[in-house]
Design an enzyme around this catalytic site. Sequence first.
Site, mmCIF file in Angstrom:
data_model
loop_
_atom_site.group_PDB
_atom_site.id
_atom_site.type_symbol
_atom_site.label_atom_id
_atom_site.label_comp_id
_atom_site.label_asym_id
_atom_site.label_seq_id
_atom_site.Cartn_x
_atom_site.Cartn_y
_atom_site.Cartn_z
ATOM 1 C CD GLU A 442 0.239 5.787 -2.298
ATOM 2 O OE1 GLU A 442 0.709 5.535 -3.409
ATOM 3 O OE2 GLU A 442 0.082 4.924 -1.425
ATOM 4 N N GLY A 443 4.120 9.437 -2.889
ATOM 5 C CA GLY A 443 4.921 10.559 -3.375
ATOM 6 C C GLY A 443 4.947 11.677 -2.357
#
Length: 600
Positions: A442-443
């Site tokens: 998710e980054g």
Amino acid sequence: MPEYKAPLKDIEFVMNDVLAFEQHYANLPGGEEASPDLVSAILNEAAKFSEEVLAPLNQIGDQQGCTRHEDGSVTTPSGFKEAYQQYVEGGWPSLPNAVEFGGQGLPESLSSVISEMVGSANWSWGMYPGLSHGCMNTLTSHGTQQQKETYLPKLISGEWTGTMCLTEPHAGTDLGLLRTKAEHNPDGSYNITGTKIFISSGEHDMAENIIHIVLARLPGAPEGTKGISLFIVPKFNVDQQGNLLEANAVSCGSLEHKMGIHGNSTCVMNFDGATGFLIGAENRGLNCMFTFMNSARLGTAIQGIAAAESSYQGALAYAKDRLQMRSLSGATNPQGKADPIIVHPDVRRMLLTQKAFAEGNRAMLYFGAQQNDIAHRSQDSQERQAASDLLSFLTPIMKAFMTETGYESANHGVQVFGGHGFIAEWGMEQIVRDTRISMLYEGTTGIQALDLLGRKVLMSQGTLLKNFTKIIHQFIQSQAHNDLMQEFIAPLTLLNKEWGELTMEVGMKAMKDQDEVGAASVDYLMYSGYVSLAYFWAKMAQVAQIKLAENPDNGDFYQAKIDTARFYYARILPRTLSHAAMISAGNASLAAIDESHFSF
């Protein structure tokens, strides 16, 4: 293996005493159903399910992992499917969802609290229903009425689960490079062709259908992120009433061999002309997908708390039981051959660090969950916007800071055990391996840091930062004449001011060299996290002081809060000094070395 016990007393302290959830729910449209008695009953049942059903499967999932068969199907570890059926029968997936599609309509923040307990007990298992949550949010926000009616009832009931399919082997975080194609069909559907990697819960045996939310590019679409569209691609095609039809042309090509989270099926997914349906407008897929990604980022922040909490519980029990050496200040266990290791200052340092991160981050996350409630449910447009802005600012901090500190806490847990922590049967090293992914998916921390400093702070000209520092300032003013709070208020005042000054310094440098943003961003994010946590610890200490005065004969819990706040301010908050120095150091030392000098 650590025996997980849901920290209900601390959860209720944060919800009821610190953040006034009872009043929050009473003022929230649809939240009035969440009475104190109902909330308490739900939390107790979630704790029981997490402790008795999920926690015993945690080590089994790590040892067995998932199995892919020749036909592309995947079997989850022993007990996972049965636990999921109990979860569905208990109505847990439907808790925060719309009543019109079969949900219970309760506030989403309540679901976040349950997710913490589930994740602390068994993170790999919790990812299966966790990904469905973002899928449902995306459909609710961007799907057509027909799409909602077709997919939401079965997703909300838990009969189906969901995924998000973003990246590809050559793309990583740079989604503008993706090659998955979407071609129009005469009936209005699309053929989706391409390969996606790192797809959590992409294929499994726990639900009868899996709804993939897939990014793909239409013919003639603009290059880069501006030409990406978003599609619904079910594992089994369905009719408009949600009845299963034939299998779609989507399959699990392989399972990733991972460092941790072995109990979750992380898949390479192949789409071979699979039937898909457009969500939202053409070429606006990334905008729609951010609904899913933001849900996933908040979900990942919970993993940081889960890691700190579960590792702390294991380390604390061991430190009280393990006898080794004598206390330097004199024997505390004179009848034994040695003292329990909890008497040693360095062991206490590690335990208190875990405790400070678990409990402090819990308060920050629950505050963020409140803002999420308001942003989605308030009938006041200004109130909705203010909450949305706060959540937008805090999301990268919560995702990155909480996972970084959760991983630190997990490593402390191994260290407390010494050599035994390195041995698999104790379960402490599994927490480290399971948690390591949280700073990546998710980054990465670096991506979150660029989002915070570049997009949220500098591009808003500091407005989003000021929205939060104003809250801190108002708290500081409210405690200006409280002598008991000055040990916290004085340093918090200085840091709140310095936060703005450092932001201005980076902004001025970035006007001449935009690489200054990248050079400062991770230190800026961690600095922001430590200051934010200082605010929440000060707030908890202030509430604990009131409660202790009201009931001094039963004050061990509240005194521990005050003592932990003091530890945080004395031994952890000074980390801001080094982060501030590195922010000010700028890009010069990073840019000075020519690429050719990076050699071996």
